[in-house]
Design a protein around this motif. Structure first.
Motif, PDB file in Angstrom:
ATOM      1  N   ALA A 112       0.761  -1.633   0.272  1.00  8.64           N
ATOM      2  CA  ALA A 112      -0.033  -0.365   0.682  1.00  8.64           C
ATOM      3  C   ALA A 112       1.270   1.563   0.075  1.00  8.64           C
ATOM      4  CB  ALA A 112      -1.239   0.014   1.167  1.00  8.64           C
ATOM      5  N   VAL A 113       0.421   2.345  -0.238  1.00  9.96           N
ATOM      6  CA  VAL A 113       1.194   3.953  -0.295  1.00  9.96           C
ATOM      7  C   VAL A 113      -0.087   4.942   0.073  1.00  9.96           C
ATOM      8  CG1 VAL A 113       1.051   4.210  -2.944  1.00  9.96           C
ATOM      9  CG2 VAL A 113       2.447   5.013  -1.823  1.00  9.96           C
ATOM     10  N   GLN A 114       0.446   5.910  -0.108  1.00 12.80           N
ATOM     11  CA  GLN A 114      -1.104   7.427   0.416  1.00 12.80           C
ATOM     12  C   GLN A 114       0.344   8.306   0.059  1.00 12.80           C
ATOM     13  OE1 GLN A 114      -2.465   8.761   4.151  1.00 12.80           O
ATOM     14  NE2 GLN A 114      -3.764   9.193   2.905  1.00 12.80           N
ATOM     15  N   ALA A 115      -0.296   9.258  -0.272  1.00 12.91           N
ATOM     16  CA  ALA A 115       1.159  10.033  -1.679  1.00 12.91           C
ATOM     17  C   ALA A 115       1.004  11.269  -1.150  1.00 12.91           C
ATOM     18  CB  ALA A 115       1.939  10.250  -2.486  1.00 12.91           C
ATOM     19  N   GLY A 116       0.463  11.507   0.370  1.00 11.60           N
ATOM     20  CA  GLY A 116       0.524  13.632   0.745  1.00 11.60           C
ATOM     21  C   GLY A 116      -0.888  14.405   0.373  1.00 11.60           C
ATOM     22  N   TYR A 117      -0.497  14.833   0.121  1.00 13.24           N
ATOM     23  CA  TYR A 117      -0.939  16.212  -1.083  1.00 13.24           C
ATOM     24  C   TYR A 117      -1.042  16.979  -1.520  1.00 13.24           C
ATOM     25  CZ  TYR A 117      -0.235  19.261   2.962  1.00 13.24           C
ATOM     26  OH  TYR A 117       0.290  19.821   4.234  1.00 13.24           O
ATOM     27  N   TRP A 118      -1.217  17.330  -1.934  1.00 16.60           N
ATOM     28  CA  TRP A 118      -1.687  18.630  -2.942  1.00 16.60           C
ATOM     29  C   TRP A 118       0.104  18.058  -4.304  1.00 16.60           C
ATOM     30  CZ3 TRP A 118      -1.069  23.848   0.060  1.00 16.60           C
ATOM     31  CH2 TRP A 118      -2.577  23.860   0.634  1.00 16.60           C
ATOM     32  N   GLY A 119       0.388  16.838  -3.904  1.00 20.54           N
ATOM     33  CA  GLY A 119       1.339  16.525  -5.183  1.00 20.54           C
ATOM     34  C   GLY A 119       2.650  16.766  -4.188  1.00 20.54           C
ATOM     35  N   ASN A 120       2.582  17.015  -2.975  1.00 21.50           N
ATOM     36  CA  ASN A 120       3.900  17.385  -2.816  1.00 21.50           C
ATOM     37  C   ASN A 120       4.948  15.131  -2.159  1.00 21.50           C
ATOM     38  OD1 ASN A 120       2.277  15.821  -0.683  1.00 21.50           O
ATOM     39  ND2 ASN A 120       2.820  17.541   0.979  1.00 21.50           N
ATOM     40  N   HIS A 121       4.117  14.722  -2.492  1.00 20.62           N
ATOM     41  CA  HIS A 121       4.685  13.644  -2.748  1.00 20.62           C
ATOM     42  C   HIS A 121       4.560  12.634  -4.314  1.00 20.62           C
ATOM     43  CE1 HIS A 121       5.648  14.242   1.499  1.00 20.62           C
ATOM     44  NE2 HIS A 121       6.261  13.462   1.371  1.00 20.62           N
ATOM     45  N   LEU A 122       4.970  11.440  -4.318  1.00 17.56           N
ATOM     46  CA  LEU A 122       4.731  10.531  -5.283  1.00 17.56           C
ATOM     47  C   LEU A 122       5.029   9.442  -4.518  1.00 17.56           C
ATOM     48  CD1 LEU A 122       4.088   9.892  -8.282  1.00 17.56           C
ATOM     49  CD2 LEU A 122       6.388   9.410  -8.434  1.00 17.56           C
ATOM     50  N   GLY A 123       3.549   8.631  -4.524  1.00 15.81           N
ATOM     51  CA  GLY A 123       3.484   7.078  -4.625  1.00 15.81           C
ATOM     52  C   GLY A 123       3.878   6.592  -5.381  1.00 15.81           C
ATOM     53  N   ILE A 124       5.195   5.428  -4.583  1.00 19.14           N
ATOM     54  CA  ILE A 124       5.446   4.069  -6.005  1.00 19.14           C
ATOM     55  C   ILE A 124       4.895   2.710  -5.040  1.00 19.14           C
ATOM     56  CG2 ILE A 124       7.327   3.649  -7.624  1.00 19.14           C
ATOM     57  CD1 ILE A 124       8.477   6.089  -6.855  1.00 19.14           C
ATOM     58  N   ILE A 125       4.920   2.036  -5.574  1.00 18.58           N
ATOM     59  CA  ILE A 125       5.435   0.056  -5.107  1.00 18.58           C
ATOM     60  C   ILE A 125       5.288  -0.404  -6.326  1.00 18.58           C
ATOM     61  CG2 ILE A 125       3.478  -1.525  -4.387  1.00 18.58           C
ATOM     62  CD1 ILE A 125       1.458   0.337  -3.714  1.00 18.58           C
ATOM     63  N   ASP A 126       6.224  -0.601  -6.218  1.00 18.57           N
ATOM     64  CA  ASP A 126       7.699  -1.818  -7.249  1.00 18.57           C
ATOM     65  C   ASP A 126       6.263  -3.581  -6.988  1.00 18.57           C
ATOM     66  OD1 ASP A 126       8.652  -0.119  -8.296  1.00 18.57           O
ATOM     67  OD2 ASP A 126      10.101  -0.199  -6.746  1.00 18.57           O
ATOM     68  N   LEU A 127       5.908  -4.238  -7.602  1.00 21.36           N
ATOM     69  CA  LEU A 127       5.809  -5.811  -7.212  1.00 21.36           C
ATOM     70  C   LEU A 127       6.821  -6.170  -8.517  1.00 21.36           C
ATOM     71  CD1 LEU A 127       1.786  -5.025  -8.081  1.00 21.36           C
ATOM     72  CD2 LEU A 127       3.280  -5.130  -6.142  1.00 21.36           C
ATOM     73  N   GLU A 128       6.704  -7.388  -7.370  1.00 26.96           N
ATOM     74  CA  GLU A 128       7.940  -8.308  -8.496  1.00 26.96           C
ATOM     75  C   GLU A 128       6.363  -9.644  -8.570  1.00 26.96           C
ATOM     76  OE1 GLU A 128      11.042 -11.699  -8.033  1.00 26.96           O
ATOM     77  OE2 GLU A 128      10.728 -11.053  -6.568  1.00 26.96           O
ATOM     78  N   ILE A 129       6.410  -9.235 -10.245  1.00 26.89           N
ATOM     79  CA  ILE A 129       5.289 -10.309 -10.441  1.00 26.89           C
ATOM     80  C   ILE A 129       6.089 -12.114 -10.680  1.00 26.89           C
ATOM     81  CG2 ILE A 129       2.627 -10.670 -10.872  1.00 26.89           C
ATOM     82  CD1 ILE A 129       3.036  -7.565 -11.600  1.00 26.89           C
ATOM     83  N   ILE A 130       5.255 -12.888 -10.622  1.00 30.58           N
ATOM     84  CA  ILE A 130       6.044 -14.096 -10.763  1.00 30.58           C
ATOM     85  C   ILE A 130       4.222 -14.809 -11.358  1.00 30.58           C
ATOM     86  CG2 ILE A 130       7.862 -14.090  -9.494  1.00 30.58           C
ATOM     87  CD1 ILE A 130       7.361 -16.259  -7.589  1.00 30.58           C
ATOM     88  N   LYS A 131       4.788 -15.796 -12.980  1.00 34.37           N
ATOM     89  CA  LYS A 131       4.362 -16.457 -13.342  1.00 34.37           C
ATOM     90  C   LYS A 131       4.214 -18.424 -13.043  1.00 34.37           C
ATOM     91  CE  LYS A 131       1.716 -17.144 -17.701  1.00 34.37           C
ATOM     92  NZ  LYS A 131       1.592 -17.044 -19.152  1.00 34.37           N
ATOM     93  N   MET A 132       3.387 -18.533 -12.198  1.00 31.28           N
ATOM     94  CA  MET A 132       3.330 -19.798 -11.747  1.00 31.28           C
ATOM     95  C   MET A 132       2.555 -20.860 -12.418  1.00 31.28           C
ATOM     96  SD  MET A 132       4.981 -19.581  -8.068  1.00 31.28           S
ATOM     97  CE  MET A 132       6.127 -21.124  -7.428  1.00 31.28           C
ATOM     98  N   ASN A 133       2.880 -22.310 -12.691  1.00 33.02           N
ATOM     99  CA  ASN A 133       1.601 -22.770 -13.300  1.00 33.02           C
ATOM    100  C   ASN A 133       0.597 -21.981 -14.337  1.00 33.02           C
ATOM    101  OD1 ASN A 133       2.911 -24.689 -12.143  1.00 33.02           O
ATOM    102  ND2 ASN A 133       1.818 -24.646 -10.379  1.00 33.02           N
ATOM    103  N   GLY A 134       1.117 -20.868 -14.925  1.00 31.51           N
ATOM    104  CA  GLY A 134      -0.139 -20.709 -16.143  1.00 31.51           C
ATOM    105  C   GLY A 134      -0.394 -18.945 -15.164  1.00 31.51           C
ATOM    106  N   LYS A 135      -0.281 -18.921 -14.218  1.00 31.01           N
ATOM    107  CA  LYS A 135      -1.177 -17.915 -12.791  1.00 31.01           C
ATOM    108  C   LYS A 135      -0.026 -17.035 -12.378  1.00 31.01           C
ATOM    109  CE  LYS A 135      -5.565 -19.535 -11.668  1.00 31.01           C
ATOM    110  NZ  LYS A 135      -6.409 -20.098 -10.916  1.00 31.01           N
ATOM    111  N   TRP A 136       0.132 -15.617 -12.584  1.00 35.89           N
ATOM    112  CA  TRP A 136       0.309 -14.909 -12.037  1.00 35.89           C
ATOM    113  C   TRP A 136       0.362 -14.525 -10.770  1.00 35.89           C
ATOM    114  CZ3 TRP A 136       4.792 -12.646 -14.884  1.00 35.89           C
ATOM    115  CH2 TRP A 136       4.534 -12.685 -15.995  1.00 35.89           C
ATOM    116  N   PHE A 137       1.373 -14.059  -9.579  1.00 34.61           N
ATOM    117  CA  PHE A 137       1.231 -13.396  -8.476  1.00 34.61           C
ATOM    118  C   PHE A 137       2.028 -12.636  -7.367  1.00 34.61           C
ATOM    119  CE2 PHE A 137       2.864 -17.408  -7.339  1.00 34.61           C
ATOM    120  CZ  PHE A 137       4.048 -17.505  -6.293  1.00 34.61           C
ATOM    121  N   VAL A 138       1.957 -11.496  -6.994  1.00 33.07           N
ATOM    122  CA  VAL A 138       2.711 -10.947  -6.904  1.00 33.07           C
ATOM    123  C   VAL A 138       3.514 -11.753  -5.227  1.00 33.07           C
ATOM    124  CG1 VAL A 138       3.247  -8.734  -5.191  1.00 33.07           C
ATOM    125  CG2 VAL A 138       1.327  -8.720  -6.760  1.00 33.07           C
TER     126      VAL A 138
END
Length: 378
Positions: free
Chosen positions: A305-331
């Motif tokens: 999760a992320v919450q980026a403050g207000y008025w553009g004073n922050h940028l929120g970033i979530i980096d996910l590593e997503i892998i595919k196993m047995n035909g299905k993607w998950f984080v």
């Protein structure tokens, strides 16, 4: 001699089993791990029509806010990662001199685009959701404004009030969710097609705060119950990952009659949501030690999760590593951070990025109009 032969046979047997197990594991590993990729999710929230870093009350630049500065962070973040998505989490239209100018001069009667979207469209947002302040000037103003957005809006828990007591036939006021078909590049440089589900959520307090526009027309349902109903539907429709855009705080709003199920904490308990971008309370996450919350990884009940403050004073970033196993993607793993546009050293504001030229250029004419409007209003 007999015992020695038996021991040899047992040892050989163990060796054969071990070799078989190793071989099996190797083929298993090949079968299971088909692909992996990194996806960067970017968030702006509670911009409140602050497109430029300018304080109109004092009539001078301000280095601590404005989408023009956040835009520079957005462009940097995109350069660092090959796969990214950008979302806004609401309260974008109301709350600044720009907003007052647009509303009081009936600007939208003569113009198709709300100036906020003139700025935002150039950043190629993937989707957005509405905040409570979007309703402050009434539904007509909201629709005239949103038509200028070149990106889709979603909200799942605002419904048309059909005045009957039966919930099952209620119709959504907005598209409740959407599924983005996106091509991403995996760690081997191959193209992978993913279906990214995006669901929007709003705190029900909005119906209280803007009662005159909601009463008899719209109602806002429980956040957790709405998500529990729709997330499995999104899964059935083939989504690989689901991102929630939630205009609600970590805790339920004070004054809400029904607090249970109406917070980010409650939303994080809904199975199937892979990331939550939230806003509304103008706070920053990760950044404070709170219950159910892991500040180091930036997760709430295990959900990134992320919450980026207000008025553009922050940028929120979530980096996910997503892998595919047995035909299905998950984080597989995640990391959340908020990036500020400025820092303070010895009481002095130091900007960490310059304002983005493109947004400054687009906003220049309206910026001058606002200054004239304020002068004439005095």
């Amino acid at each position: 001699g007999v015992w020695m032969k038996r021991i040899k046979v047992i040892i050989q047997f163990i060796l054969i089993i071990s070799i078989l197990l190793i071989a099996l594991n190797r083929t298993d590993a090949k079968e299971i791990m088909e692909s992996s990729l990194r996806l960067r999710i970017l968030e702006t929230t509670d911009l409140h029509a602050h497109m430029l870093g300018f304080d109109y009350k004092k009539n001078k630049p301000n280095l601590e806010f404005g989408l023009a500065r956040t835009a520079s962070l957005i462009k940097q973040a995109r350069e660092e990662e090959i796969n990214s998505l950008l979302f806004d989490v609401g309260d974008v239209l109301v709350g600044s001199a720009l907003d007052e100018y647009v509303y009081k001069t009936n600007y939208l009667d003569d113009h198709y685009f709300h100036p906020v979207f003139k700025a935002m469209n150039g950043l190629y947002y993937d989707a957005a959701t509405v905040g409570n302040h979007e309703f402050n000037h009434g539904l007509d103003f909201l629709h005239k404004s949103l038509r200028g957005a070149k990106f889709p809006y979603v909200n799942a828990n605002i419904y048309i009030d059909d005045q009957n007591q039966y919930d099952g036939d209620d119709l959504n006021y907005f598209n409740p969710f959407l599924i983005l078909d996106r091509n991403f590049i995996d760690t081997n440089g191959n193209k992978q097609k993913l279906k990214v589900g995006v669901i929007g959520i709003l705190t029900p307090i909005a119906a209280e705060w803007d009662k005159k526009y909601f009463q008899g027309k719209l109602k806002i349902k429980n956040i957790q119950e709405t998500a529990e109903h729709l997330v499995p539907i999104m899964k059935k429709m083939g989504t690989d990952i689901i991102i929630a855009l939630a205009h609600v705080g970590l805790d339920p709003d004070k004054g809400l009659k029904e607090k249970k199920g109406n917070s980010v904490i409650d939303l994080s308990e809904v199975e199937g949501i892979d990331a939550i971008l939230y806003g509304h309370t103008h706070l920053i996450f990760p950044g404070k030690d709170l219950y159910s919350v892991n500040d180091e990884t930036g997760t709430i009940n295990g959900v990134p999760a992320v919450q980026a403050g207000y008025w553009g004073n922050h940028l929120g970033i979530i980096d996910l590593e997503i892998i595919k196993m047995n035909g299905k993607w998950f984080v597989n793993s995640s990391h959340s951070i908020v990036k500020p546009v400025f820092k303070t050293i010895n009481g002095k504001t130091i900007p960490l990025v310059e304002e983005d030229d493109q947004i400054v250029r687009v906003m220049e004419p309206i910026h001058l109009e606002i200054q004239r409007f304020i002068q004439n209003s005095k």
